[in-house]
Design an enzyme around this catalytic site. Structure first.
Site, mmCIF file in Angstrom:
data_model
loop_
_atom_site.group_PDB
_atom_site.id
_atom_site.type_symbol
_atom_site.label_atom_id
_atom_site.label_comp_id
_atom_site.label_asym_id
_atom_site.label_seq_id
_atom_site.Cartn_x
_atom_site.Cartn_y
_atom_site.Cartn_z
ATOM 1 N N ARG A 168 0.835 -1.206 0.000
ATOM 2 C CA ARG A 168 0.000 0.000 0.000
ATOM 3 C C ARG A 168 0.867 1.253 0.000
ATOM 4 O O ARG A 168 1.830 1.342 0.749
ATOM 5 C CB ARG A 168 -0.921 0.007 1.233
ATOM 6 N N ARG A 190 2.131 0.737 10.411
ATOM 7 C CA ARG A 190 1.639 1.034 9.073
ATOM 8 C C ARG A 190 2.811 1.147 8.121
ATOM 9 O O ARG A 190 3.532 2.134 8.121
ATOM 10 C CB ARG A 190 0.840 2.341 9.096
ATOM 11 N N GLU A 243 -5.896 -2.001 15.268
ATOM 12 C CA GLU A 243 -6.784 -2.783 14.411
ATOM 13 C C GLU A 243 -5.986 -3.908 13.768
ATOM 14 O O GLU A 243 -5.066 -3.668 12.983
ATOM 15 C CB GLU A 243 -7.387 -1.880 13.327
ATOM 16 N N SER A 283 -10.427 -6.659 10.126
ATOM 17 C CA SER A 283 -11.627 -5.963 9.723
ATOM 18 C C SER A 283 -12.449 -7.009 8.999
ATOM 19 O O SER A 283 -11.996 -7.576 8.014
ATOM 20 C CB SER A 283 -11.243 -4.823 8.783
ATOM 21 N N ARG A 310 0.853 -5.832 13.330
ATOM 22 C CA ARG A 310 0.188 -5.373 14.558
ATOM 23 C C ARG A 310 -0.006 -6.509 15.557
ATOM 24 O O ARG A 310 0.050 -6.281 16.766
ATOM 25 C CB ARG A 310 -1.141 -4.706 14.209
#
Length: 422
Positions: free
Chosen positions: A260, A275, A347, A350, A389
């Site tokens: 990303r 991230r 997080e 999801s 994470r």
RNA sequence: GGAGGGGUCGCAUAGUCUGGUCGAGUGCGCGCGUCUCGAAAACGCGUAGGGGUUCUGCUCCUCGUGGGUUCAAAUCCCACCCCCUCCGCCA
């Protein structure tokens, strides 16, 4: 993508849903108008084509050269009209498609309405937060201190937001991946290994394009794209297929790296490995009959939670409100794990029911029985889990006063160790 | 990277040179039916998807994909994608 019939038959449903998301419902009127124009033009051009087809067939039978020639001349005029209406139709369709592609999925009726992510609802907490008799260190201290995470060399190799994992750090990540895959496989998910580079069409099918173009890596030379999540190749696994009823449901699990650009999140989460431009993830994915997707979502949520419970990590389940819901999702639960060092809920998963949104884009259908009409399947996806994470939480929550880190029991065999020491 | 062959209705194939009677023949598979106590065999019928509509009818689109030529394209032309064979190179 939504069903165009929904706009035709119950535009108010779409309008309401968009309003609940905080989106402008005006698109609905634009779509309805374009759809009407499209059908008018279509009817006209098809009537002309029907005439041409019939006449062309007839001309084939004509022997007389003079008559033949005069009828051919006559058809030239018809062709000119077909071209004109066709051009008009093409531009209408292009615009209609463009508009439709921009419309997000409709939130399920039970999704809480909200104005921003602050209105997300914490559904439950599971597990106690770890207590320390010392100040727990964040992973960006602890990692380098133990020789697990190497930010400097990552940056040197690839730029900001890249890092290198060394020794036990790399091994811990690999142990987590393998354990997650094995756990899901035991839970009925079929493991797949997919390409990490896909064609542009796959990105459209999965709903990544056109919306998230800024967040994707694209290779211009071969016109291919790096996957931002395994959801992309998994969605496309059955693109343009008509599945038999007894094939459903299909449950898959895949490990992939994810790429990303993070342009949209510039300046956010810059410390540590929360991230990055490249991270690893194990992804759960399901194709179900429409009526089965709500239960499948609950089961997937439980499968994600089971991992955190087995790792002994405290977490909370957050239901996203309408404003924070992803573009293609009808309902989403996030799993947020507690990271004691940085003192944040991270997080790590999801989990969403996309309804028929992706299936319609990707052409994934099924038939209930022989001769029955085709229907779009429902697709669901959920991380199980995101790696960096999860790694952070394991390290930070299990750190000890002497700077060592205890390895969760479920990983010890794969790690070949019960602790990490510097 | 070089040379050649090929993508047709679930599968296998015919059709492409010589454009029209081909949205498409044949075999297999599958479904229904006849026959049978039942089954097999045999025979008969059926068997792609999507769209429009004044809708139990009419019609449009799709023969890898997208363009083009033509009154008319599976068939001719161009580009792209994919598969196969051989040579070279290489993990």
């Amino acid at each position: 993508m939504l069903d165009i019939n929904l706009f035709r038959e119950s535009p108010e449903v779409v309008r309401d849903a968009l309003a609940r998301r905080g989106e402008d419902p005006a698109v609905v009127d634009a779509v309805v108008a374009l759809d009407e124009r499209r059908r008018a033009a279509l009817t006209e051009v098809e009537a002309l084509r029907a005439r041409r087809n019939a006449e062309s067939k007839a001309i084939g039978q004509v022997r007389d050269a003079v008559e033949r020639q005069s009828r051919i001349e006559a058809m030239r005029g018809v062709n000119a009209r077909i071209d004109a209406v066709d051009a008009d139709l093409a531009s209408i369709e292009a615009e209609l498609q463009a508009r439709l592609q921009q419309v997000p999925n409709l939130p399920r009726a039970d999704v809480p309405v909200g104005a921003s992510e602050h209105d997300n609802v914490v559904v439950r907490h599971v597990g106690d937060l770890p207590a320390f008799d010392f100040e727990p260190r964040p992973h960006w201290d602890l990692g380098p201190a133990l020789g697990l995470i190497d930010f400097d060399r990552g940056t040197r190799l690839s730029g900001s937001r890249f890092y290198v994992l060394h020794g036990p750090g790399a091994r811990l990540q690999r142990a987590l991946i393998q354990w997650m895959l094995d756990t899901h496989a035991a839970g009925g998910y079929a493991e797949v290994y997919t390409p990490f580079i896909v064609r542009e069409q796959c990105m459209w099918n999965a709903g990544q394009l056109p919306k998230f173009i800024d967040n994707l890596y694209h290779d211009a030379e071969d016109d291919v794209w790096l996957v931002p999540t395994a959801e992309v190749p998994l969605t496309n696994l059955h693109a343009d297929e008509i599945l038999a009823d007894d094939q459903l449901p299909l449950h898959y699990v895949a490990y992939t790296p994810c790429f990303r650009r993070e342009k949209m999140s510039a300046g956010r989460d810059v410390r540590g490995i929360k991230r990055g431009h490249q991270f690893d993830k194990v992804e759960m994915y399901k194709f179900t009959r429409p009526e089965d997707s709500p239960a499948a979502l609950d089961a997937m949520l439980a499968d994600g939670e089971a991992l955190l419970q087995a790792l002994g990590l405290p977490y909370r389940v957050v239901q996203l409100c309408t404003a924070d819901l992803g573009f293609g999702s009808t309902i989403t639960y996030d799993l947020e794990v507690w990271a004691a060092g940085c003192g944040e809920w991270l997080e790590v998963s999801s989990i969403s029911d996309f309804g028929s949104f992706q299936a319609r884009r990707a052409g994934i259908r099924f038939r209930r029985s022989r001769g029955a009409p085709t229907e779009f399947v429902h697709t669901l996806n959920g991380s199980g889990l995101g790696l960096p994470r999860t790694l952070i939480a394991v390290i930070e929550n299990n750190q000890r006063a002497d700077g060592t880190v205890a390895i969760p029991e479920v990983l010890q065999a794969r790690m070949g160790a019960s602790e990490i020491r510097g």
